[in-house]
Design a protein around this motif. Structure first.
Motif, PDB file in Angstrom:
ATOM      1  N   SER A 152       0.865  -1.184   0.000  1.00 15.62           N
ATOM      2  CA  SER A 152       0.000   0.000   0.000  1.00 15.62           C
ATOM      3  C   SER A 152       0.898   1.229   0.000  1.00 15.62           C
ATOM      4  N   PRO A 153       1.002   1.920  -1.126  1.00 11.79           N
ATOM      5  CA  PRO A 153       1.920   3.063  -1.198  1.00 11.79           C
ATOM      6  C   PRO A 153       1.569   4.156  -0.193  1.00 11.79           C
ATOM      7  N   VAL A 154       2.583   4.631   0.521  1.00  9.08           N
ATOM      8  CA  VAL A 154       2.433   5.713   1.488  1.00  9.08           C
ATOM      9  C   VAL A 154       3.231   6.892   0.954  1.00  9.08           C
ATOM     10  N   PRO A 155       2.591   8.029   0.701  1.00 11.14           N
ATOM     11  CA  PRO A 155       3.267   9.137   0.003  1.00 11.14           C
ATOM     12  C   PRO A 155       4.611   9.549   0.596  1.00 11.14           C
ATOM     13  N   PHE A 156       4.702   9.681   1.924  1.00 11.61           N
ATOM     14  CA  PHE A 156       5.967  10.162   2.484  1.00 11.61           C
ATOM     15  C   PHE A 156       7.072   9.123   2.327  1.00 11.61           C
ATOM     16  N   LEU A 157       6.723   7.835   2.373  1.00 11.41           N
ATOM     17  CA  LEU A 157       7.716   6.777   2.171  1.00 11.41           C
ATOM     18  C   LEU A 157       8.196   6.740   0.722  1.00 11.41           C
ATOM     19  N   VAL A 158       7.302   7.017  -0.209  1.00 11.85           N
ATOM     20  CA  VAL A 158       7.680   7.084  -1.625  1.00 11.85           C
ATOM     21  C   VAL A 158       8.644   8.250  -1.847  1.00 11.85           C
ATOM     22  N   GLU A 159       8.304   9.412  -1.274  1.00 15.38           N
ATOM     23  CA  GLU A 159       9.132  10.602  -1.460  1.00 15.38           C
ATOM     24  C   GLU A 159      10.504  10.448  -0.806  1.00 15.38           C
ATOM     25  N   LEU A 160      10.579   9.704   0.282  1.00 15.66           N
ATOM     26  CA  LEU A 160      11.855   9.510   0.987  1.00 15.66           C
ATOM     27  C   LEU A 160      12.659   8.338   0.423  1.00 15.66           C
ATOM     28  N   GLY A 161      12.145   7.722  -0.628  1.00 18.63           N
ATOM     29  CA  GLY A 161      12.897   6.657  -1.291  1.00 18.63           C
ATOM     30  C   GLY A 161      12.852   5.317  -0.598  1.00 18.63           C
ATOM     31  N   ILE A 162      11.903   5.101   0.273  1.00 18.08           N
ATOM     32  CA  ILE A 162      11.766   3.814   0.960  1.00 18.08           C
ATOM     33  C   ILE A 162      10.850   2.882   0.177  1.00 18.08           C
ATOM     34  N   MET A 163       9.819   3.432  -0.436  1.00 21.22           N
ATOM     35  CA  MET A 163       8.850   2.662  -1.223  1.00 21.22           C
ATOM     36  C   MET A 163       8.882   3.104  -2.688  1.00 21.22           C
ATOM     37  N   THR A 164       8.505   2.180  -3.555  1.00 25.13           N
ATOM     38  CA  THR A 164       8.225   2.537  -4.937  1.00 25.13           C
ATOM     39  C   THR A 164       6.816   3.127  -5.008  1.00 25.13           C
ATOM     40  N   PRO A 165       6.457   3.815  -6.120  1.00 24.84           N
ATOM     41  CA  PRO A 165       5.095   4.331  -6.248  1.00 24.84           C
ATOM     42  C   PRO A 165       4.026   3.241  -6.176  1.00 24.84           C
ATOM     43  N   GLU A 166       4.419   1.994  -6.384  1.00 26.49           N
ATOM     44  CA  GLU A 166       3.464   0.884  -6.302  1.00 26.49           C
ATOM     45  C   GLU A 166       3.349   0.322  -4.890  1.00 26.49           C
TER      46      GLU A 166
ATOM     47  N   ARG B 125       6.018  -1.033  -3.093  1.00 28.54           N
ATOM     48  CA  ARG B 125       7.021  -2.051  -2.769  1.00 28.54           C
ATOM     49  C   ARG B 125       8.186  -1.400  -2.032  1.00 28.54           C
ATOM     50  N   VAL B 126       8.622  -2.002  -0.946  1.00 23.66           N
ATOM     51  CA  VAL B 126       9.748  -1.459  -0.173  1.00 23.66           C
ATOM     52  C   VAL B 126      11.057  -1.869  -0.845  1.00 23.66           C
ATOM     53  N   HIS B 127      11.903  -0.895  -1.111  1.00 25.01           N
ATOM     54  CA  HIS B 127      13.201  -1.180  -1.722  1.00 25.01           C
ATOM     55  C   HIS B 127      14.012  -2.120  -0.823  1.00 25.01           C
ATOM     56  N   ALA B 128      14.738  -3.036  -1.439  1.00 25.89           N
ATOM     57  CA  ALA B 128      15.482  -4.047  -0.680  1.00 25.89           C
ATOM     58  C   ALA B 128      16.433  -3.420   0.331  1.00 25.89           C
ATOM     59  N   LYS B 129      17.119  -2.349  -0.058  1.00 22.62           N
ATOM     60  CA  LYS B 129      18.095  -1.723   0.836  1.00 22.62           C
ATOM     61  C   LYS B 129      17.434  -0.885   1.925  1.00 22.62           C
ATOM     62  N   LYS B 130      16.121  -0.710   1.850  1.00 21.04           N
ATOM     63  CA  LYS B 130      15.411   0.104   2.834  1.00 21.04           C
ATOM     64  C   LYS B 130      14.534  -0.727   3.765  1.00 21.04           C
TER      65      LYS B 130
END
Length: 396
Positions: free
Chosen positions: A137-151, A153-158
């Motif tokens: 479930s995309p969370v806007p602040f996590l997307v903007e901070l580079g933790i999540m993709t717009p879809e 998904r949490v980036h592996a390194k995050k």
């Protein structure tokens, strides 16, 4: 507020549990002051492999215990706690939030409030832990901070940062009932840095729960504050403000409900705690960082095997520093827990001090005397005591 007979409220609570409508219950203000009764018990539904259970989370001064009970046993246990152990309870259902206040004779005064709980679906247990923020479930602040993709998904390194944010929000969720209700909450985050947790806190309280809040993030780095301010504007977080400033010198508020301080170096943590106490904060959450002050002070012939080894002395001094902070906060009437913030394999600096004011805050002479004995034994002069010179009781 209306009074009701014992049988009526007991039958109502039992029916809520039988129908799966009890979403959350917080029991507080124990009738007896002893070590057996936890100051607070939280009850919530959990889904397990063999069906619906209710988790009883008992909050003691230095630990939290969990029990998972099936519906019938859970109903009996909850009613027993309400009848014999606690003077107050807040029970959340889809239809209403119900506050129970018990007299000394056991009569219950009942107050019905508008519902705040969103769902009657219980949390899964064991098979998959349900987080405050879910991947997918995309969370806007996590997307903007580079933790999540717009879809979503949490980036592996995050992944570690994502778990840390969720752990922090879980700790905040546990003390929401200790914050004032019915007005805007004032929150300060000292040493906010890139503000992952500041944005997370705002998202939980303002976006998810719809509570009126104002949040100030403070840091010494102007470029970081500019970045965070621009992101807050982009997200539409209009009650989130970021300022450049020093913890000890900040005078922008006269009161605050919650103070967060994460990895403030050495006595900067003490300065933040002193500010929080002076503002009358109901909740304090502090993750200390490097701690040098007591390293040069601690002396004890009895502890020579520890203090003669630099590495051991450093670790002991850090533990003594946080023990002092906890004891002084308890002297001032806070209930303090030392919690593991993140997995120790990621960082040794993983302790979080959580202090809450539940009910009436009173000075504790016994806690102060314990502190003085500890301080004298180790030859200490801690910063937090010096920063609050008029706050302490007089030993007799």
């Amino acid at each position: 507020m209306s009074e009701t007979g014992q049988e009526e409220w007991q039958r109502t609570v039992a029916e809520w549990m039988e129908r799966g409508e009890l979403l959350h219950a917080t029991l507080s203000q124990p009738r007896r002051r002893d070590d057996d009764t936890p100051p607070k018990t939280v009850v919530r539904p959990v889904a397990m492999k063999d069906g619906l259970h209710y988790q009883f989370e008992s909050h003691y001064k230095a630990k939290v215990l969990h029990r998972n009970l099936k519906e019938e046993e859970a109903s009996e246990t909850l009613l027993s706690l309400l009848k014999g152990d606690y003077r107050q309870a807040l029970i959340k259902t889809p239809q209403a939030d119900v506050q129970l206040l018990f007299s000394k004779k056991g009569k219950a005064a009942v107050r019905r409030l508008a519902p705040t709980a969103k769902s009657s679906v219980p949390m899964e247990h064991n098979r998959k832990k349900r987080r405050v923020l879910e991947e997918g479930s995309p969370v806007p602040f996590l997307v903007e901070l580079g933790i999540m993709t717009p879809e979503g998904r949490v980036h592996a390194k995050k992944q570690d940062k994502f778990r840390q944010i969720n752990r922090f929000l879980e700790m905040v969720s546990d003390v929401l009932d200790d914050l004032p209700a019915g007005r805007e909450l004032r929150i300060v985050d000292f040493g906010c840095g890139k503000s992952y947790l500041t944005f997370a806190l705002y998202h939980l309280l303002a976006v998810e729960l719809g509570r009126p809040i104002s949040v100030v993030g403070l840091d010494l780095k102007a470029d970081v504050i500019q970045f965070c301010s621009e992101l807050a504007g982009k997200l539409g977080y209009d009650r989130l403000q970021f300022l450049v400033g020093d913890i000890a010198e900040y005078e922008g508020l006269t009161s605050a409900d919650m103070v967060v301080t994460l990895h403030a170096c050495d006595t900067a943590t003490d300065a933040a705690l002193a500010k929080a106490v002076g503002w009358g904060a109901s909740v304090i959450m502090s993750v200390p960082c490097c701690q040098h002050e007591l390293f040069g002070q601690v002396e004890s012939e009895v502890l020579a095997p520890i203090l003669s080894q630099g590495l051991l002395k450093e670790r002991f001094a850090a533990l003594a520093t946080d023990a002092v902070r906890g004891q002084l906060l308890e002297t001032l009437g806070y209930k303090v827990q030392m919690l593991e913030f993140v997995d120790p394999e990621h960082t040794p600096k993983n302790l979080l001090i959580r202090a809450v004011v539940s009910g009436r805050k009173e000075l504790s002479l016994s806690k102060w005397q314990e502190y003085e004995a500890f301080k004298s034994f180790l030859g200490l002069s801690p910063a937090l005591e010096r920063m609050l010179p008029g706050a302490w009781p007089v030993s007799r």
